[in-house]
Design an enzyme around this catalytic site. Structure first.
Site, short mmCIF file in Angstrom:
data_model
loop_
_atom_site.label_atom_id
_atom_site.label_comp_id
_atom_site.label_asym_id
_atom_site.label_seq_id
_atom_site.Cartn_x
_atom_site.Cartn_y
_atom_site.Cartn_z
N GLY A 11 -28.49 38.48 -21.11
CA GLY A 11 -27.51 37.58 -21.69
C GLY A 11 -26.99 38.11 -23.00
N SER A 13 -24.19 39.70 -23.89
CA SER A 13 -22.76 39.96 -24.11
C SER A 13 -22.09 38.98 -25.05
CB SER A 13 -22.01 39.97 -22.78
OG SER A 13 -22.06 38.69 -22.16
N TYR A 151 -32.03 21.91 -17.19
CA TYR A 151 -32.12 22.85 -18.32
C TYR A 151 -33.44 22.67 -19.07
CZ TYR A 151 -30.65 25.35 -22.56
OH TYR A 151 -30.55 26.23 -23.62
N LYS A 155 -36.51 25.40 -19.52
CA LYS A 155 -36.95 25.86 -20.84
C LYS A 155 -38.40 25.47 -21.11
CE LYS A 155 -33.11 27.86 -22.03
NZ LYS A 155 -33.04 29.32 -22.22
#
Length: 238
Positions: A11, A13, A151, A155
């Site tokens: 991740g 970018s 989510y 996590k």
């Protein structure tokens, strides 16, 4: 401090991942910037790193792609010394109406993707007789958040994964830690400035990607810290 080391950042970018890549590069690390779709953005991050950096496209949720990407990075850089699992997606929705595909997509990228990368890097770490893994969790995984059951579950899973991996790999000199960001100013949180939760942050502001990158850099370089979850949240989860 990290001269001669190679860091793999998923991740990488944009947002937090881009900040982490640049922070580790500033410490002398070579950086493999792993991205899902935007090669132009990943290449720009590589340019900003100002060191030996290369971009690699990979769907981290795919076992075979993750394996091939780790091999390509090893071929290009010689090994991997640092793994930062930052790749993440959101598909928010209330549990009563959440679609199965939205739940699966978030768990696949955020949790299984981290497992895939750890699994494929572990052999390199063992051969190197050392390594550092940092998983990017979230305060949502520590305290929950309405509308983010998928989510938050992913996590929270990263916290358990972090502690288990830390216990397994410590005898090999390999450390595994996690950071748990709160509300951070990124594209993923651009609509949350007016969120009522912002008022609950004791420090009174959203964090920045650089705040998280500094915490990751600390964990990467802290030789006697493993199995910990470092909150970077302005105090919201205390």
């Amino acid at each position: 401090m990290l001269t001669g080391k190679t860091a793999l950042v998923t991740g990488g970018s944009r947002g937090i991942g881009a900040a982490i890549a640049q922070r580790l590069a500033s410490l002398g690390a070579n950086v493999a910037v792993v991205y899902a779709g935007n090669r132009e953005a990943a290449e720009k991050v590589c340019d900003l790193c100002g060191t030996h950096a290369r971009a690699y496209r990979c769907d981290v949720s795919n076992w075979d792609e993750a394996k091939a990407t780790v091999k390509a990075i090893k071929d290009d850089f010689g090994t991997v010394d640092i793994l930062v699992n930052n790749a993440g997606v959101t598909r928010d929705g209330l549990i009563a109406t959440m679609r199965e595909e939205d739940y699966d997509a978030v768990l696949d990228v955020n949790l299984k993707g981290a497992f895939n990368m750890i699994r494929h890097c572990t052999g390199l770490f063992i051969r190197n007789r050392g390594g550092s893994i940092v998983n990017v969790s979230s305060v949502s995984g520590l305290m929950g958040n309405a509308g983010q059951s998928n989510y938050a579950a992913s996590k929270a899973g990263l916290v358990g994964l972090t502690k288990s991996v830390a216990k397994e790999l410590a005898p090999k000199g390999i450390r595994c830690n996690a950071v748990a960001p709160g509300f951070i100013q990124t594209d993923m949180t651009s609509d949350q400035e007016s969120n009522a939760l912002l008022d609950a942050i004791p420090l009174g502001r959203m964090g920045t990607p650089a705040d998280v990158a500094d915490a990751v850099a600390y964990l990467v370089c802290a030789p006697y810290v493993t199995g910990t979850v470092l909150r970077v949240d302005g105090g919201i989860a205390m």
